[in-house]
Design a protein around this motif. Structure first.
Motif, PDB file in Angstrom:
ATOM      1  N   GLY A  59       0.847  -1.196  -0.042  1.00 40.46           N
ATOM      2  CA  GLY A  59      -0.095   0.050   0.002  1.00 40.46           C
ATOM      3  C   GLY A  59       0.790   1.208  -0.011  1.00 40.46           C
ATOM      4  O   GLY A  59       0.328   2.333   0.031  1.00 40.46           O
ATOM      5  N   ASP A  60       2.211   1.032  -0.028  1.00 32.62           N
ATOM      6  CA  ASP A  60       3.077   2.454   0.089  1.00 32.62           C
ATOM      7  C   ASP A  60       3.354   2.713  -1.449  1.00 32.62           C
ATOM      8  O   ASP A  60       2.981   1.959  -2.540  1.00 32.62           O
ATOM      9  CB  ASP A  60       4.378   1.929   0.720  1.00 32.62           C
ATOM     10  CG  ASP A  60       4.962   0.750   0.157  1.00 32.62           C
ATOM     11  OD1 ASP A  60       4.358  -0.199  -0.402  1.00 32.62           O
ATOM     12  OD2 ASP A  60       6.189   0.960  -0.160  1.00 32.62           O
ATOM     13  N   ARG A  61       3.734   3.782  -1.787  1.00 35.71           N
ATOM     14  CA  ARG A  61       3.850   4.273  -2.977  1.00 35.71           C
ATOM     15  C   ARG A  61       5.281   3.868  -3.701  1.00 35.71           C
ATOM     16  O   ARG A  61       6.293   3.523  -2.754  1.00 35.71           O
ATOM     17  CB  ARG A  61       3.766   5.786  -2.914  1.00 35.71           C
ATOM     18  CG  ARG A  61       2.484   6.530  -3.008  1.00 35.71           C
ATOM     19  CD  ARG A  61       2.709   8.120  -3.091  1.00 35.71           C
ATOM     20  NE  ARG A  61       3.086   8.426  -1.676  1.00 35.71           N
ATOM     21  CZ  ARG A  61       3.596   9.635  -1.484  1.00 35.71           C
ATOM     22  NH1 ARG A  61       3.755  10.531  -2.606  1.00 35.71           N
ATOM     23  NH2 ARG A  61       4.096   9.999  -0.459  1.00 35.71           N
ATOM     24  N   LEU A  62       5.397   3.779  -4.789  1.00 35.14           N
ATOM     25  CA  LEU A  62       6.732   3.472  -5.492  1.00 35.14           C
ATOM     26  C   LEU A  62       7.635   4.676  -5.201  1.00 35.14           C
ATOM     27  O   LEU A  62       7.449   5.586  -5.484  1.00 35.14           O
ATOM     28  CB  LEU A  62       6.479   3.058  -6.817  1.00 35.14           C
ATOM     29  CG  LEU A  62       5.846   1.748  -7.312  1.00 35.14           C
ATOM     30  CD1 LEU A  62       5.837   1.778  -8.802  1.00 35.14           C
ATOM     31  CD2 LEU A  62       6.443   0.366  -6.682  1.00 35.14           C
ATOM     32  N   HIS A  63       8.909   4.249  -4.868  1.00 34.35           N
ATOM     33  CA  HIS A  63       9.897   5.152  -4.432  1.00 34.35           C
ATOM     34  C   HIS A  63      11.435   4.333  -4.580  1.00 34.35           C
ATOM     35  O   HIS A  63      11.325   3.490  -3.797  1.00 34.35           O
ATOM     36  CB  HIS A  63       9.645   5.811  -2.914  1.00 34.35           C
ATOM     37  CG  HIS A  63      10.634   6.974  -2.892  1.00 34.35           C
ATOM     38  ND1 HIS A  63      11.891   6.934  -2.895  1.00 34.35           N
ATOM     39  CD2 HIS A  63      10.358   8.415  -2.687  1.00 34.35           C
ATOM     40  CE1 HIS A  63      12.316   8.187  -2.618  1.00 34.35           C
ATOM     41  NE2 HIS A  63      11.504   8.963  -2.446  1.00 34.35           N
ATOM     42  N   PRO A  64      12.143   4.998  -5.477  1.00 33.39           N
ATOM     43  CA  PRO A  64      13.211   4.184  -5.402  1.00 33.39           C
ATOM     44  C   PRO A  64      14.401   3.954  -4.063  1.00 33.39           C
ATOM     45  O   PRO A  64      15.234   3.186  -4.385  1.00 33.39           O
ATOM     46  CB  PRO A  64      14.092   4.687  -6.761  1.00 33.39           C
ATOM     47  CG  PRO A  64      13.469   5.985  -7.161  1.00 33.39           C
ATOM     48  CD  PRO A  64      12.110   5.989  -6.375  1.00 33.39           C
ATOM     49  N   ASN A  65      14.070   5.208  -3.423  1.00 39.13           N
ATOM     50  CA  ASN A  65      14.914   5.105  -2.202  1.00 39.13           C
ATOM     51  C   ASN A  65      13.936   4.913  -1.058  1.00 39.13           C
ATOM     52  O   ASN A  65      14.157   5.724  -0.003  1.00 39.13           O
ATOM     53  CB  ASN A  65      15.521   6.452  -2.278  1.00 39.13           C
ATOM     54  CG  ASN A  65      16.706   6.564  -3.041  1.00 39.13           C
ATOM     55  OD1 ASN A  65      17.506   5.457  -3.363  1.00 39.13           O
ATOM     56  ND2 ASN A  65      16.837   7.790  -3.927  1.00 39.13           N
TER      57      ASN A  65
END
Length: 92
Positions: A59-65
């Motif tokens: 449920g979290d947003r995609l984020h490379p870091n």
């Protein structure tokens, strides 16, 4: 921690578990981020979870870091002189 009848326990998860005891407070990551000021804790424990942040699986947003962002945020919740116990996978 559970042996001390005074210390409150807070657990934070994208999908918080249900707790049937009043000593354990469960909340979502969104609920934690909305708290102003954020709570400060003596001890924070994360075991094999931060490396999943930012992958979009819970449920979290995609984020490379996302893992680094989550670690930085977690470190702001620990009181000066407190402990951050961090477990992450190692090796193949």
């Amino acid at each position: 921690l559970m042996g001390d009848p005074v210390l409150p326990i807070i657990t934070v998860d994208y999908n918080p578990p249900i707790s049937e005891t009043t000593r354990i407070r469960t909340m979502s990551v969104t609920e934690l981020q909305a708290l102003k000021p954020p709570p400060l804790v003596d001890v924070a424990i994360s075991y094999s979870s931060l490396e999943h942040d930012g992958l979009g699986r819970y449920g979290d947003r995609l984020h490379p870091n996302g893992d680094l962002v989550a670690m930085a945020h977690l470190s702001t919740l620990v009181k000066p002189g407190g402990l951050l116990l961090l477990g992450v996978p190692v090796g193949g």
